[in-house]
Design a protein around this motif. Structure first.
Motif, short mmCIF file in Angstrom:
data_model
loop_
_atom_site.label_atom_id
_atom_site.label_comp_id
_atom_site.label_asym_id
_atom_site.label_seq_id
_atom_site.Cartn_x
_atom_site.Cartn_y
_atom_site.Cartn_z
N GLU A 12 -10.89 3.85 -10.19
CA GLU A 12 -10.53 2.57 -9.58
C GLU A 12 -11.39 2.32 -8.36
O GLU A 12 -11.01 2.62 -7.23
CB GLU A 12 -9.04 2.59 -9.19
CG GLU A 12 -8.50 1.27 -8.66
CD GLU A 12 -8.74 0.13 -9.63
OE1 GLU A 12 -9.51 -0.78 -9.27
OE2 GLU A 12 -8.20 0.16 -10.74
N TYR A 23 -10.19 0.93 -5.02
CA TYR A 23 -9.40 1.70 -4.07
C TYR A 23 -10.21 2.02 -2.81
O TYR A 23 -9.69 1.95 -1.70
CB TYR A 23 -8.90 3.01 -4.71
CG TYR A 23 -7.89 3.73 -3.85
CD1 TYR A 23 -6.54 3.39 -3.90
CD2 TYR A 23 -8.29 4.73 -2.98
CE1 TYR A 23 -5.62 4.05 -3.11
CE2 TYR A 23 -7.37 5.39 -2.17
CZ TYR A 23 -6.04 5.04 -2.24
OH TYR A 23 -5.12 5.68 -1.43
N GLU A 56 2.12 1.95 -3.48
CA GLU A 56 1.07 2.53 -4.32
C GLU A 56 0.86 4.01 -3.97
O GLU A 56 0.68 4.84 -4.87
CB GLU A 56 -0.23 1.76 -4.15
CG GLU A 56 -0.18 0.35 -4.73
CD GLU A 56 -1.49 -0.40 -4.53
OE1 GLU A 56 -2.44 0.20 -3.97
OE2 GLU A 56 -1.55 -1.58 -4.92
N ASP A 103 0.83 -1.21 0.00
CA ASP A 103 0.00 0.00 0.00
C ASP A 103 0.86 1.26 0.00
O ASP A 103 0.54 2.25 -0.67
CB ASP A 103 -0.92 0.01 1.23
CG ASP A 103 -2.10 -0.93 1.08
OD1 ASP A 103 -2.39 -1.35 -0.06
OD2 ASP A 103 -2.74 -1.25 2.10
N LEU A 155 -8.06 7.80 -8.95
CA LEU A 155 -8.74 7.14 -7.83
C LEU A 155 -10.21 6.90 -8.14
O LEU A 155 -10.76 5.85 -7.80
CB LEU A 155 -8.59 7.99 -6.56
CG LEU A 155 -7.18 8.13 -6.00
CD1 LEU A 155 -7.19 9.04 -4.77
CD2 LEU A 155 -6.58 6.78 -5.64
N GLN A 167 -10.43 -1.10 -0.80
CA GLN A 167 -9.18 -1.41 -0.12
C GLN A 167 -8.97 -0.54 1.11
O GLN A 167 -8.22 -0.90 2.01
CB GLN A 167 -8.00 -1.25 -1.08
CG GLN A 167 -7.93 -2.28 -2.20
CD GLN A 167 -7.90 -3.71 -1.67
OE1 GLN A 167 -7.29 -3.99 -0.65
NE2 GLN A 167 -8.57 -4.62 -2.37
N THR A 168 -9.66 0.61 1.14
CA THR A 168 -9.58 1.45 2.32
C THR A 168 -10.11 0.72 3.54
O THR A 168 -9.65 0.92 4.67
CB THR A 168 -10.35 2.77 2.11
OG1 THR A 168 -9.78 3.47 1.01
CG2 THR A 168 -10.26 3.66 3.35
#
Length: 213
Positions: free
Chosen positions: A108, A111, A80, A77, A105, A114-115
């Protein structure tokens, strides 16, 4: 074939670095999916290996403990996030750079999802000093990279010079972290909210904002 090569094959471990990197990524993708679905403590190594399509023994060859998996996820992470800082760095201005990463962002959707994993990591760091140290180190690297970028923008006359670059870096990262933490459990538009956050950053920290501060 050398004895070492035979040993690697017997262990089921890819011999070349490219294959090892692909297997590592495969395992981490499986870990992400399991951790998002069940959390760190509920997800078992058997479930992670099944999700990744590898044996439990193969998983242990790459990540001997679950903490090692979490550390690798944090490091990935960070890589990235540092790549996003470079996007801003390479843009013609801070405004252009922020607009670019806003588009990236928003394009995607994963994203935001994934937070949720990042929130899991923060929660785990509150209980696990080993993970806490890794999170703290990653955060320090992000702040340092962002502050260095802002200092260069200050020298270029774009970012206001009456504010500490490190303080601004902390504030910008806190804004993004908080925003995406909320978006992880919200139906709000990531694109619209990111644009609003970027406008706030530009209004607060670029030259000309002193008169309205």
């Amino acid at each position: 074939m050398t004895r070492e090569s035979n040993q690697h094959r017997a262990l089921g471990r890819p011999v070349n670095s490219e294959a090892r990197a692909m297997r590592r990524a495969q395992i981490l993708d499986g870990a992400r999916a399991c951790f998002l679905r069940k959390g760190f403590h509920a997800a078992t190594t058997a479930e992670i290996s099944a999700e990744a399509g590898v044996s439990v023994a193969n998983l242990y060859q790459y990540f001997p403990a679950k903490d090692d998996l979490v550390q690798a996820l944090i490091e990935d992470d960070l890589a990235e996030d540092l790549a996003l800082v470079r996007v801003v760095e390479e843009a013609g201005s801070l405004r252009e750079g922020l607009d670019t990463i806003g588009v990236l962002l928003a394009a995607e959707p994963a994203y935001v999802e994934q937070t949720r994993l990042k929130l899991e990591i923060v929660a785990e760091a509150a209980r696990n000093p080993v993970i806490a140290a890794v999170v703290e180190d990653a955060d320090a690297k992000m702040v340092k990279a962002m502050a260095a970028l802002l200092e260069r923008r200050q020298h270029a006359g774009e970012v206001r010079k009456d504010a500490d670059a490190t303080v601004i870096a902390h504030l910008i990262l806190a804004l993004y972290d908080g925003l995406y933490g909320r978006l992880a459990f919200s139906s709000e538009s990531a694109a619209a909210m990111t644009l609003a956050a970027n406008q706030m950053i530009i209004a607060a920290f670029t030259q000309g904002s002193q008169s309205s501060a």
